[in-house]
Design an enzyme around this catalytic site. Structure first.
Site, PDB file in Angstrom:
ATOM      1  N   PHE A  75      -8.470   4.364 -14.256  1.00  0.00           N
ATOM      2  CA  PHE A  75      -8.570   5.858 -14.587  1.00  0.00           C
ATOM      3  C   PHE A  75      -9.729   6.345 -14.568  1.00  0.00           C
ATOM      4  O   PHE A  75      -9.882   7.618 -14.843  1.00  0.00           O
ATOM      5  CB  PHE A  75      -7.790   6.219 -16.009  1.00  0.00           C
ATOM      6  CG  PHE A  75      -6.194   5.712 -16.025  1.00  0.00           C
ATOM      7  CD1 PHE A  75      -5.254   6.687 -15.410  1.00  0.00           C
ATOM      8  CD2 PHE A  75      -5.940   4.606 -16.284  1.00  0.00           C
ATOM      9  CE1 PHE A  75      -4.005   6.242 -15.376  1.00  0.00           C
ATOM     10  CE2 PHE A  75      -4.696   4.096 -16.343  1.00  0.00           C
ATOM     11  CZ  PHE A  75      -3.641   5.142 -16.087  1.00  0.00           C
ATOM     12  N   LEU A  76     -10.759   5.626 -14.262  1.00  0.00           N
ATOM     13  CA  LEU A  76     -12.080   6.244 -14.136  1.00  0.00           C
ATOM     14  C   LEU A  76     -12.333   7.605 -13.260  1.00  0.00           C
ATOM     15  O   LEU A  76     -11.608   7.622 -12.230  1.00  0.00           O
ATOM     16  CB  LEU A  76     -13.174   5.127 -13.889  1.00  0.00           C
ATOM     17  CG  LEU A  76     -13.242   4.536 -12.450  1.00  0.00           C
ATOM     18  CD1 LEU A  76     -13.827   5.315 -11.502  1.00  0.00           C
ATOM     19  CD2 LEU A  76     -13.708   3.185 -12.343  1.00  0.00           C
ATOM     20  N   THR A  93      -6.521   2.025  -0.702  1.00  0.00           N
ATOM     21  CA  THR A  93      -4.972   2.306  -0.427  1.00  0.00           C
ATOM     22  C   THR A  93      -4.756   3.836   0.043  1.00  0.00           C
ATOM     23  O   THR A  93      -4.576   4.689  -0.447  1.00  0.00           O
ATOM     24  CB  THR A  93      -3.852   2.412  -1.926  1.00  0.00           C
ATOM     25  OG1 THR A  93      -4.630   2.799  -2.998  1.00  0.00           O
ATOM     26  CG2 THR A  93      -3.860   0.907  -2.231  1.00  0.00           C
ATOM     27  N   LYS A 146      -4.380  11.961  -1.788  1.00  0.00           N
ATOM     28  CA  LYS A 146      -3.494  10.788  -1.333  1.00  0.00           C
ATOM     29  C   LYS A 146      -2.482  10.596  -2.280  1.00  0.00           C
ATOM     30  O   LYS A 146      -1.475  10.076  -1.959  1.00  0.00           O
ATOM     31  CB  LYS A 146      -4.460   9.858  -0.885  1.00  0.00           C
ATOM     32  CG  LYS A 146      -4.827   8.870  -2.100  1.00  0.00           C
ATOM     33  CD  LYS A 146      -5.273   7.400  -1.508  1.00  0.00           C
ATOM     34  CE  LYS A 146      -6.421   6.531  -2.499  1.00  0.00           C
ATOM     35  NZ  LYS A 146      -5.148   6.148  -3.453  1.00  0.00           N
ATOM     36  N   LYS A 197       0.060   5.836 -13.288  1.00  0.00           N
ATOM     37  CA  LYS A 197      -1.284   6.094 -12.564  1.00  0.00           C
ATOM     38  C   LYS A 197      -0.759   7.244 -11.465  1.00  0.00           C
ATOM     39  O   LYS A 197      -1.594   8.322 -11.701  1.00  0.00           O
ATOM     40  CB  LYS A 197      -1.739   4.940 -11.879  1.00  0.00           C
ATOM     41  CG  LYS A 197      -2.916   5.342 -10.810  1.00  0.00           C
ATOM     42  CD  LYS A 197      -3.980   5.653 -11.539  1.00  0.00           C
ATOM     43  CE  LYS A 197      -5.142   6.260 -10.649  1.00  0.00           C
ATOM     44  NZ  LYS A 197      -6.169   6.736 -11.350  1.00  0.00           N
ATOM     45  N   THR A 206      -4.638   1.807  -6.779  1.00  0.00           N
ATOM     46  CA  THR A 206      -3.371   2.924  -6.837  1.00  0.00           C
ATOM     47  C   THR A 206      -2.367   2.376  -5.926  1.00  0.00           C
ATOM     48  O   THR A 206      -2.574   2.795  -4.585  1.00  0.00           O
ATOM     49  CB  THR A 206      -3.879   4.253  -7.046  1.00  0.00           C
ATOM     50  OG1 THR A 206      -5.011   4.356  -7.774  1.00  0.00           O
ATOM     51  CG2 THR A 206      -2.842   5.236  -7.282  1.00  0.00           C
ATOM     52  N   CYS A 243      -8.633  10.418  -4.535  1.00  0.00           N
ATOM     53  CA  CYS A 243      -7.579  10.070  -5.218  1.00  0.00           C
ATOM     54  C   CYS A 243      -6.388  11.242  -4.975  1.00  0.00           C
ATOM     55  O   CYS A 243      -5.379  10.876  -4.783  1.00  0.00           O
ATOM     56  CB  CYS A 243      -8.100   9.601  -6.555  1.00  0.00           C
ATOM     57  SG  CYS A 243      -8.978   8.291  -6.731  1.00  0.00           S
TER      58      CYS A 243
HETATM   59  N1  LIG Z   1     -12.515   6.178  -6.697  1.00  0.00           N
HETATM   60  C1  LIG Z   1     -11.833   6.458  -7.703  1.00  0.00           C
HETATM   61  O1  LIG Z   1     -12.294   7.486  -8.480  1.00  0.00           O
HETATM   62  C2  LIG Z   1     -10.922   5.824  -8.017  1.00  0.00           C
HETATM   63  C3  LIG Z   1     -10.329   5.964  -9.525  1.00  0.00           C
HETATM   64  C4  LIG Z   1      -9.276   5.233  -9.783  1.00  0.00           C
HETATM   65  C5  LIG Z   1      -8.553   4.416  -8.949  1.00  0.00           C
HETATM   66  N2  LIG Z   1      -8.805   4.368  -7.747  1.00  0.00           N
HETATM   67  C6  LIG Z   1      -8.163   3.579  -6.681  1.00  0.00           C
HETATM   68  O2  LIG Z   1      -8.859   2.342  -6.575  1.00  0.00           O
HETATM   69  C7  LIG Z   1      -8.876   1.848  -5.166  1.00  0.00           C
HETATM   70  C8  LIG Z   1     -10.162   1.408  -4.635  1.00  0.00           C
HETATM   71  O3  LIG Z   1     -10.729   2.813  -4.573  1.00  0.00           O
HETATM   72  P1  LIG Z   1     -12.394   2.906  -4.233  1.00  0.00           P
HETATM   73  O4  LIG Z   1     -12.532   4.522  -4.372  1.00  0.00           O
HETATM   74  O5  LIG Z   1     -13.056   1.951  -5.031  1.00  0.00           O
HETATM   75  O6  LIG Z   1     -12.473   2.571  -2.721  1.00  0.00           O
HETATM   76  P2  LIG Z   1     -13.695   2.203  -1.913  1.00  0.00           P
HETATM   77  O7  LIG Z   1     -13.183   2.667  -0.344  1.00  0.00           O
HETATM   78  O8  LIG Z   1     -14.851   2.817  -2.537  1.00  0.00           O
HETATM   79  O9  LIG Z   1     -13.739   0.649  -2.156  1.00  0.00           O
HETATM   80  C9  LIG Z   1     -12.929  -0.375  -1.552  1.00  0.00           C
HETATM   81  C10 LIG Z   1     -13.732  -1.769  -1.082  1.00  0.00           C
HETATM   82  O10 LIG Z   1     -12.987  -2.474  -0.673  1.00  0.00           O
HETATM   83  C11 LIG Z   1     -13.670  -3.241   0.370  1.00  0.00           C
HETATM   84  N3  LIG Z   1     -12.745  -3.990   1.279  1.00  0.00           N
HETATM   85  C12 LIG Z   1     -11.601  -3.383   2.149  1.00  0.00           C
HETATM   86  N4  LIG Z   1     -10.923  -4.478   2.705  1.00  0.00           N
HETATM   87  C13 LIG Z   1     -11.571  -5.660   1.723  1.00  0.00           C
HETATM   88  C14 LIG Z   1     -10.940  -6.789   2.052  1.00  0.00           C
HETATM   89  N5  LIG Z   1     -10.077  -7.341   3.088  1.00  0.00           N
HETATM   90  N6  LIG Z   1     -11.836  -7.822   1.552  1.00  0.00           N
HETATM   91  C15 LIG Z   1     -12.905  -7.511   0.629  1.00  0.00           C
HETATM   92  N7  LIG Z   1     -13.159  -6.197   0.606  1.00  0.00           N
HETATM   93  C16 LIG Z   1     -12.568  -5.157   1.251  1.00  0.00           C
HETATM   94  C17 LIG Z   1     -14.185  -2.063   1.228  1.00  0.00           C
HETATM   95  O11 LIG Z   1     -15.377  -2.658   2.058  1.00  0.00           O
HETATM   96  C18 LIG Z   1     -14.619  -1.327   0.104  1.00  0.00           C
HETATM   97  O12 LIG Z   1     -16.209  -1.687  -0.603  1.00  0.00           O
HETATM   98  C19 LIG Z   1      -7.844   2.760  -4.439  1.00  0.00           C
HETATM   99  O13 LIG Z   1      -6.547   2.332  -4.599  1.00  0.00           O
HETATM  100  C20 LIG Z   1      -7.975   4.003  -5.318  1.00  0.00           C
HETATM  101  O14 LIG Z   1      -7.011   5.007  -5.318  1.00  0.00           O
HETATM  102  C21 LIG Z   1      -9.933   4.988  -7.567  1.00  0.00           C
END
Ligand SMILES: NC(=O)c1ccc[n+]([C@@H]2O[C@H](COP(=O)([O-])OP(=O)(O)OC[C@H]3O[C@@H](n4cnc5c(N)ncnc54)[C@H](O)[C@@H]3O)[C@@H](O)[C@H]2O)c1
Length: 443
Positions: free
Chosen positions: A155-156, A86, A269, A210, A126, A266
């Site tokens: 929340f990791l 996101t 954004k 969140k 998120t 995170c």
């Molecule tokens: N990274 C963190 O520490 C963290 C912690 C808590 C929450 N979040 C939230 O979790 C969400 C994901 O974050 P992230 O860091 O894992 O992102 P990321 O970019 O590491 O992973 C997202 C994955 O989704 C895949 N993807 C995109 N479009 C797709 C589709 N149409 N079909 C299948 N796969 C698809 C991408 O190839 C990628 O591997 C975000 O909203 C982020 O804000 C992240």
């Protein structure tokens, strides 16, 4: 339970692996062919301590698999977890195109297969308040009934993701029906054995929780960063002030470390998304606009110190950088302060050589061949005019400062993460700039 995890990035891969570890059958979906190839050949595509052991074990036990076949994953699973990006849109809001796109795809799959069982679609990404409602509307538009959309923010912390997922402080579930809430509680029950609480709420509260958590943490860091700048002006030491204030139980000790600004995928954004939503809803959170502005300035604080020391024109100067990742124990470079700082130095004519234990491959996406990437912590320092510490990796703490001094052209350190003991650097004759403390200037 049979689970589908859509999006196998930092959150999806860790969640999927940890759910598999608890005995669930997990199929992870990703549409990035390179990532999928690695996952299918049992290669962990990210650096996350402790993930590999669980990953290999659950693949071997055939509880964890990977695919780009969304249809199969959706139809075979009772619970579908969205772990999609996101990212920040141009206007600051969270870009929901991945979430809404997949929601449409899932809806079409379910319409084409009307005999499907009841599906729980869980949003772990998120997302702004109201997104569960918007995804529900997408499903309803296709006349679907046997489903519920649930909010379950993650929340990791990167670098501690496995530990955080296996032993969470709390699990927040926002569901509208008892049926979905109970299934979600069953899914998470194994993670509560260490005393973690499941907090039940409506989806809107869960979505806000969140953003509230991340924005509050960003605000806390920003407060300390501004305080650190003030401390420097008045001869105070921010680390001592931190200890003095953090020992107040109302404040607490954690998340009070001053530095060169927060980064990562995170906080930046999420702060901006909450600013945008709060404005849209007519209840602007003005404090967050300041947090974002102060943080952007803080990323430049080290550059200001460098310019003060060496002058505005840095042509012909060589800087060595220790640490590129936005924080230690990760290879994640998203919004890393190092990128902003290095670009400023390059703009002023300097050359930069950098070392990071894990993030150099990802750094190439942001800095390409504008800098040299060096595999050795000491080699990188050779003949540099100064050393910059931009990530507080453990291995930097007790470095061999004699060797660093010998290798540097001039013994100057810009310690953006306060990793060095000032008594030691003073003894060794370094000029040592840190954050929130008066500089040590070697005579
Ligand atoms: N990274 C963190 O520490 C963290 C912690 C808590 C929450 N979040 C939230 O979790 C969400 C994901 O974050 P992230 O860091 O894992 O992102 P990321 O970019 O590491 O992973 C997202 C994955 O989704 C895949 N993807 C995109 N479009 C797709 C589709 N149409 N079909 C299948 N796969 C698809 C991408 O190839 C990628 O591997 C975000 O909203 C982020 O804000 C992240």
């Amino acid at each position: 339970m049979k689970l589908a995890v859509i999006g196998s990035g930092y959150v999806g891969l860790v969640s999927g692996t940890c759910f598999a570890e608890m005995g669930n059958d997990v199929i992870c979906v990703d549409n990035n062919p390179e990532k999928l190839k690695k996952l299918k050949s049992a290669e962990v595509p990210i650096y996350e301590p402790g993930l590999d052991i669980l990953f290999y074990r659950n693949i071997a036990k055939q509880r964890l698999s990977f695919t780009d076949d969304l249809k199969k994953a959706v139809l075979d699973s009772e619970i579908i977890l969205l772990c999609l990006p996101t990212p920040q849109g141009e206007d600051g809001s969270a870009d929901l195109k991945y979430v809404f796109g997949i929601a449409e795809d899932i809806a079409k799959i379910l319409v084409e297969n009307p005999e499907h069982e009841f599906k729980i679609i869980v949003n772990k990404s998120t997302v702004p308040v109201g997104t569960c409602g918007a995804v529900t509307e997408i499903m309803k538009k296709h006349n679907l009934k046997e489903f519920e959309v649930v909010s379950n923010p993650e929340f990791l912390r990167e670098g501690y993701a496995v530990e955080d997922f296996m032993k969470p402080d709390r699990i927040v579930i926002g569901a509208s029906s008892e049926k979905a809430m109970n299934r979600m509680k069953s899914l998470y029950y194994p993670f509560t054995s260490h005393g973690s609480m499941i907090i039940e709420m409506n989806p809107e509260s869960s979505e806000v929780t969140k953003y509230a958590a991340n924005s509050y943490l960003a605000m806390r860091i920003t407060f300390m960063n501004e305080l650190a700048n003030f401390c420097e002006e008045v001869g105070a030491n921010v680390d001592l002030v931190r200890k003095g204030m953090g020992s107040d139980t109302r404040i607490g000790k954690r998340f009070l470390y001053a530095g060169i600004g927060y980064g990562g995928s995170c906080f930046p954004k999420d702060v901006n998304a909450l600013i945008k939503t709060s404005k849209e809803k007519g209840s602007e959170m003005k404090i967050l606009t300041t947090v974002d502005e102060v943080n952007k300035n803080q990323k430049l604080i080290l550059v200001k110190k460098i310019v003060k020391h060496f002058g505005e024109d840095l042509k012909g100067m060589k800087f060595a950088v220790w640490g590129l990742a936005f924080k230690p124990n990760t290879d994640d470079m998203r919004e890393a302060p190092s990128v902003v700082i290095i670009q400023e130095l390059l703009k002023r004519g300097a050359t930069v050589r950098a070392y990071d234990p894990e993030a150099m491959e990802n750094a190439k996406f942001y800095l390409q061949d504008k800098i040299d990437y060096v595999d050795d912590q000491y080699e990188v320092v050779k003949d540099a005019d100064a050393l910059l510490v931009l990530t507080e990796w453990n291995e930097f703490n007790n470095s061999d400062l004699d060797q660093v001094k010998e290798l540097l052209k001039t013994p100057v350190i810009f310690d953006g993460r306060n990793v060095f003991n000032r008594r030691k650097t003073k003894e060794k004759g370094f000029t040592h700039y840190s954050i929130g403390k008066t500089p040590i200037i070697a005579k």
